[in-house]
Design an enzyme around this catalytic site. Structure first.
Site, PDB file in Angstrom:
ATOM      1  N   GLU A   1      39.468  37.754  31.926  1.00  0.00           N
ATOM      2  CA  GLU A   1      38.432  36.476  32.076  1.00  0.00           C
ATOM      3  C   GLU A   1      36.996  37.187  31.884  1.00  0.00           C
ATOM      4  O   GLU A   1      36.501  37.533  32.551  1.00  0.00           O
ATOM      5  CB  GLU A   1      38.696  35.789  33.331  1.00  0.00           C
ATOM      6  CG  GLU A   1      37.875  34.635  33.508  1.00  0.00           C
ATOM      7  CD  GLU A   1      36.813  34.577  34.802  1.00  0.00           C
ATOM      8  OE1 GLU A   1      36.128  33.614  34.780  1.00  0.00           O
ATOM      9  OE2 GLU A   1      36.909  35.688  35.277  1.00  0.00           O
TER      10      GLU A   1
ATOM     11  N   ASP B   1      40.538  39.037  36.503  1.00  0.00           N
ATOM     12  CA  ASP B   1      39.394  38.220  36.905  1.00  0.00           C
ATOM     13  C   ASP B   1      38.289  38.692  37.034  1.00  0.00           C
ATOM     14  O   ASP B   1      37.975  39.942  37.371  1.00  0.00           O
ATOM     15  CB  ASP B   1      39.766  37.394  38.448  1.00  0.00           C
ATOM     16  CG  ASP B   1      38.863  36.553  38.863  1.00  0.00           C
ATOM     17  OD1 ASP B   1      38.621  35.539  38.311  1.00  0.00           O
ATOM     18  OD2 ASP B   1      37.920  37.038  39.730  1.00  0.00           O
TER      19      ASP B   1
END
Length: 635
Positions: free
Chosen positions: A368, A315
């Site tokens: 991401e 993330d």
């Protein structure tokens, strides 16, 4: 109970590698481990606190006495450790740290603790990670089931709100309750993988797991560590891979967690311009500190090793790469070359990927990353970051922007769809419609679609079909697969009743099942996802009618699929489409089929190609293109 210092617990290599930043399995040494030491069953505690003057272990076993059980220092390593006999699984504990600076004292949960109390409680819990796995078949075959040429279709899930029990106070399901239900559903829908929003301990449920306090412990909201293992084991036995969300980009400021751990900014960077995240009010790891590197890289391997995870989705990679991420001029510090790139974070990400693929070559990592940073999914030895895949955020934004427009205006925005062809093979892309697109007032995917209810569903079916026929792996957040009307709410279950009536919602659900089956069964749709040879435009210029057509190609000449899309509600009859070969082209998919809730227009099974060159192809098909629909043909 007297605490004992075990001189042989850490080898010289353990301490050297940890302090050097290259220890990839330090979780086997740091933290609390239940062991048998010379016939005595007990727990060995070890914690890194280099600025501590004293460190004590306390818990329910000593009445939470802050000074009765002192740990000993392991040389110059900054590690404090000790063995306490007569302790077993289930005992709660913390470390009481007395800093060298100004008498600062604090009680801390174990950064390497395998189990933690559920919020609002904050103690660590002694436990082992013993579990009898039954996923040998999956573990032996998974490398061939999730490589670049495999069909990878990911179902993204938040465990606490996928399904609840409304008749029991709207409670969430436990890991063990989820296991058969989730495995049945994912298998029936044809997804190859699930991705769990972070399962690591997070005190604030509303953070969805992205504010992690205890990196080595799964949240206890849904059960014990072995219960999570059971869930993953069950999915593996059904042939379903498991990807875990992992958050090395920041951590919360809770006093019992990593923040200001030993009276210094130990895990976080001391300078707020590098160590505090303005968007999330959280701390940023000091990626240049060697022991923090060992902590993070070991943590990544921990979930692959102990929990059999098949991949990690990292993330907030963009926030790690740029020193000026979400900061104004004067709020950030340039690197030593005067640039905005975070050199320490880049080194950490490369070391992470290098270590993961060396130790677990059959797993995958997913970034991401929302910017144009080059070579995110390219090997380290050619200058890349070394990830297996990168989320294509540009595709997601451009596609949703296009689909949100009234079809009458789409011809003016045709390039939103065709632009991806300029960069589609620059990375190994995953095409994500994730949780981030259906929260904070953005509405559900269905609600983003224009038109009346029929058109909304037709647009959603077209969006999903368009995505599945594009090059790249697929990711869909829970609820989108049946056209959830409301945006995602983490405190409630998905609206499962919508898809149980044989209505338009059920039609979308059937469509996604078909798309997953086609994607996996047709080599042309996945074999060359990242190769220009796997994709060829037939007609990308028909902005006036808002149609697109392209070919997907496998490695064998017979593996090809022709896709034609109509992005308006006007049916196109007798539309000429170029085709590369003669013969009958079978209509293998039609998003306007009545089974999916469409109007039922189509090509009565297929079309014959005639030897008339068209659109740079040797033959021509004359097709019926239904309204707001995608059709696919196979020779």
């Amino acid at each position: 109970m007297n605490i004992q210092f075990l001189t042989d617990w850490f080898s010289a290599d353990d301490l050297y590698w940890f302090n050097e930043g290259t220890h990839s399995r330090i979780y086997d040494k740091l933290g609390a481990h239940l062991i048998d030491h010379r016939g005595e069953i007990g727990a060995h505690f070890a914690v890194w606190a280099p600025n501590a003057a004293e460190v004590y272990v306390m818990g329910d076993f000593n009445g939470w006495n802050k000074s009765s059980h002192a740990l000993g220092s392991s040389g110059q390593s900054g590690i404090w450790s000790g063995f306490l006999p007569a302790l077993g699984s289930g005992a709660a504990y913390k470390y009481h740290i007395v800093s060298r600076d100004n008498g600062y004292r604090v009680d801390k949960a174990d950064p390497y603790g395998f189990r933690q109390e559920t919020a609002p409680k904050t103690a660590s819990i002694l436990c082992d990670l013993n579990y009898e796995w039954h996923d040998d078949s999956w573990m032996k075959s998974r490398g061939g089931r999730q490589n670049l040429g495999s069909a990878i279709s990911i179902y993204e899930i938040h465990l606490g709100s996928w399904m609840r029990v409304p008749e029991e106070g709207n409670r969430w399901l436990t890991y063990r309750e989820l296991a058969p239900k989730l495995a049945d559903y994912v298998q029936r829908m044809g997804f190859t993988h699930v991705e769990f929003l972070p399962v690591m301990k997070h005190p604030f449920y509303g953070s969805w797991g992205y504010q992690t306090t205890c990196y080595y412990a799964p949240t206890g909201r849904y059960g014990a560590p072995q219960d999570l293992m059971f869930l993953i084991d069950t999915l593996h036995q059904r042939g379903i891979g498991v990807i875990l969300d992992w958050v090395p980009s920041h951590f919360p400021t809770d006093e019992y967690g990593l923040a200001y751990f030993d009276g210094t900014h130990l895990y976080e960077h001391a300078d707020a311009r590098k160590g505090f995240h303005p968007d999330w009010n959280s701390y940023i790891f000091n990626y240049g500190r060697h022991e923090v590197q060992s902590f993070l890289i070991s943590n990544a391997l921990f979930w692959l090793d102990k929990y059999h995870a098949d991949g990690l989705r990292v993330d907030g990679v963009a926030s790690m790469l740029y020193l000026d991420y979400s900061r104004k001029q004067g709020e950030w510090i340039p690197n030593r070359y005067g640039g905005r790139e975070n050199l320490e974070a880049i080194a950490l990400l490369r070391a992470f990927n290098e270590t993961v693929y060396r130790e677990f070559p059959e797993v995958q990592t997913y970034a991401e990353e929302s910017t144009a940073w080059p070579q995110v999914s390219r090997p380290i030895d050619v200058g890349g970051l070394g990830f297996g895949f990168k989320w294509d955020m540009g595709f997601m934004h451009d596609t949703l922007d296009y689909f949100s427009k009234d079809p009458v205006y789409r011809k003016f925005h045709h390039d939103r769809l065709t632009f991806r062809g300029m960069y589609a093979f620059s990375e190994n892309f995953v095409l994500p419609f994730s949780h981030d697109e259906v929260v904070h007032g953005k509405g559900s995917l269905l609600s983003k679609m224009p038109g009346d209810d029929w058109q909304k569903f037709a647009n959603l079916r077209l969006l999903l079909a368009y995505t599945f026929f594009q090059p790249g792996k697929k990711l869909l957040f829970m609820g989108a697969e049946f056209g959830q009307r409301n945006e995602w709410q983490h405190e409630t279950s998905l609206d499962w009743h919508l898809a149980q009536k044989g209505n338009a919602h059920n039609g979308v659900q059937k469509l996604v099942g078909t798309l997953n089956w086609l994607y996996e069964s047709e080599p042309a749709l996945h074999e060359q996802d990242f190769m220009p040879a796997g994709f060829q435009w037939v007609d990308c210029h028909d902005a006036e009618q808002s149609t697109l057509s392209w070919l997907r190609l496998g490695t064998k000449p017979e593996d090809m699929i022709l896709v034609v899309c109509n992005f308006t509600p006007v049916p196109r009859h007798n539309l000429r489409v170029g085709a590369p070969r003669a013969g009958f082209w079978k209509e293998i998919f039609n998003s306007d089929a009545r089974d999916y809730g469409g109007s039922g227009q189509g090509n009565l099974g297929g079309c014959h190609a005639v030897p008339f060159p068209w659109q740079n192809q040797s033959h021509t098909l004359t097709v019926t293109l239904p309204p707001l629909a995608a059709v696919a043909f196979k020779p």
